[in-house]
Design an enzyme around this catalytic site. Structure first.
Site, PDB file in Angstrom:
ATOM      1  CG  ASP A   1     -11.374  -2.548  -0.839  1.00  0.00           C
ATOM      2  OD1 ASP A   1     -10.922  -3.399  -0.704  1.00  0.00           O
ATOM      3  OD2 ASP A   1     -11.669  -1.417  -1.570  1.00  0.00           O
TER       4      ASP A   1
ATOM      5  CG  ASP B   1      -2.114  -1.246   1.093  1.00  0.00           C
ATOM      6  OD1 ASP B   1      -2.144  -1.769   0.199  1.00  0.00           O
ATOM      7  OD2 ASP B   1      -2.463  -1.422   2.232  1.00  0.00           O
TER       8      ASP B   1
END
Length: 534
Positions: A389, A230
């Site tokens: 997600d 990330d």
């Protein structure tokens, strides 16, 4: 003189970098007449069959390329490059190939296996070849939905066979003309060795050749271990790799700065050295709002592709936008820049949810307007990953919601025995009235080639993958699924593969902090009888 026939396909940078890393100089084919001047020609194939042939015709490359091949001059084609040597492909009906090899390219039937054939597999040599000198049954990286069928008509071309539900041609060669279905530039040390064999064939003098093994044993497809980074800017403006707990990436105390777990390129190179099968960059910082001005992330990809010779995926900001000067860029424009900077796949998140909402409103009709459709049409389904997600929404009974539910072993706060998985956008901050089954199936229909399945509930917990979520999605689609979120030990990886049958599992924090080494994961999986790339 080694020449690269770059006809404007996707990620050709990685091939250039691999050739340079091996110590060879490279020239570029810029005009049709350059093809016949080449001493050794490499034809990379990235994308869809029809798009590749259209570009070759538009650039005037088809006739000189046929002349070069007819003269039996040194030639290596890769992936779709191999497929264009055949007469045509089911991927693009009515579009003729180069017609050098008899036969049509066919789509994988599936037969219980996910399509695309995406991941690491070995080859079974049919005859001796210097191209595979010193080959010791290592695995190469494949990513394709269509394959060349071995037949009596192309028997004199057959060099290597790979099995994926059925045998297909993974390498062909006749004389000096050769092609491989896999990506050597993305196949680590084994792929680099094959490239060196082609590039240095004159130096080797043909004395070293690979000899077929006396076995009919089928090749074995490996499960992938993916390292995820990330990436975002911290409060000082530095680009760092971070990791959150349920998507919160800031420290729990003190100045609450963004967690800094290292520099993106250095970490990616470390994971390549440690045996990661793929590396994924998820761009979670604010500058993704201006993708083509996103120089830091493009630079990360360019530098990483110089040191990482396994597939690279980039997610975040793959969408249409209009810049401050009023110029419009399509999602295809944005994806093109990422591919040319070194990405092999692009991951689409929130925009996929919006695309599916519109698709469902149209009654499941495709109109070509979505980023998924546009990118897949040019670069192939395998280039498009959907990052989902989801979070759990508990209900008392299946009748309490229109969404697809699971009966859960983890009851809700009020003892609810059922839940559905709600898709979210904006980094999990906003839920939508779409469940994971709806989203995954719609994205597959729109042209996506892979699902990256996260879990807000499990993110950063180390409690293991959400097997109920993953099992539901794996059963709903026929494309590969990457399990993500929750890994805390080697046993969790074996558990998710055994329980759900997914093709890949991803982790971030435990790899960043060296809590669980990648090789420890692979060693444990092999002990459990789960095939991995060594």
């Amino acid at each position: 003189m080694i020449s690269l026939l770059d006809y404007g396909a996707g990620n050709v940078r990685s091939l250039r970098n691999a050739i340079h890393a091996l110590g060879f100089e490279l020239t570029e084919i810029e005009r049709p007449e350059d093809i016949l001047k080449a001493e050794r020609l490499i034809f990379p194939g990235v994308g869809a069959f029809g798009a590749a042939m259209e570009r070759l015709h538009r650039l005037g490359y088809v006739e000189p390329l046929k002349e070069y091949l007819a003269a039996d001059r040194p030639f290596l084609a890769i992936c779709v490059g191999l497929q264009t040597l055949f007469e045509g492909s089911e991927e693009s009906p009515g579009v003729p190939g180069l017609g050098i090899i008899p036969g049509q390219i066919r789509r994988f039937a599936g037969q219980g296996l996910s399509v695309p054939h995406m991941g690491w597999n070995s080859v079974r040599l049919e005859r001796p070849s210097p191209l595979f000198a010193h080959y010791a049954d290592e695995k190469f990286y494949f990513v394709h939905s269509y394959h060349a069928v071995p037949s009596a008509e192309n028997a004199d071309w057959q060099l290597a066979i790979t099995d994926y539900g059925q045998p297909f041609l993974s390498a062909v060669q006749r004389g000096a003309v050769a092609a491989v279905q896999f990506h050597p530039e993305k196949s680590g040390a084994a792929g680099l060795a094959l490239l060196r064999n082609f590039l240095a064939a004159d130096e080797a003098g043909g004395s070293s050749i690979a000899v077929p093994r006396a076995t009919d044993e089928q090749t074995r497809f490996a499960k992938r271990i993916v390292a995820c980074l990330d990436v975002r800017a911290n409060d000082q403006g530095d680009l760092v790799v971070t990791k959150g707990d349920q998507y919160d990436v800031r420290e729990k105390s003190g100045d609450r700065d963004v967690r800094n777990l290292g520099k993106p390129v250095e970490l990616a190179a470390r994971y390549f050295d440690e045996g990661a099968d793929e590396v994924t960059f998820l761009n979670i910082t604010a500058f993704r709002d201006f993708p083509l001005a996103d120089q830091p992330m493009l630079e990360v990809l360019k530098r990483a592709s110089e040191r990482v010779f396994v597939p690279l995926t980039i997610g975040g900001g793959i969408r249409a936008f209009t810049d401050a000067d009023g110029r419009h860029y399509s999602a295809l424009d944005v994806a093109h820049e990422y591919f040319r900077s070194g990405a092999d796949k692009v991951s689409i998140g929130s925009d996929a949810v919006a695309a599916v909402e519109a698709y469902l409103e149209r009654g499941g009709v495709k109109d070509g307007s979505t980023a998924i459709e546009q990118i897949a049409a040019v670069y192939g389904n395998q280039a498009v990953v959907i990052s989902i997600d989801p979070r759990r929404v508990y209900v008392d009974s299946p009748e309490a919601t229109r969404h697809t539910v699971v009966e859960t072993a983890t009851p809700g706060p009020n003892g609810e025995r059922y839940c559905w998985f709600q898709c979210t956008i904006k980094g999990g901050r906003e839920g939508r009235d779409v469940d994971v089954v709806e989203l995954a199936r719609a994205c597959e229909d729109l042209g996506a080639g892979e699902i990256l399945l996260n879990s807000i509930d499990r993110d950063g917990t180390g409690a293991g993958f959400d097997l109920e979520l993953i099992g539901q999605v794996r059963a709903a689609v026929g494309i590969p699924v990457i399990a993500s979120s929750g890994a805390g030990c080697v046993e969790h990886f074996a558990e998710v593969f055994a329980a759900t049958g997914v093709e890949a599992a991803l982790a971030a924090g435990i790899f960043h902090r060296r809590e669980v080494p990648i090789q420890a994961v692979k060693s444990y999986l092999r002990e459990q009888g789960i095939e991995t790339r060594s």
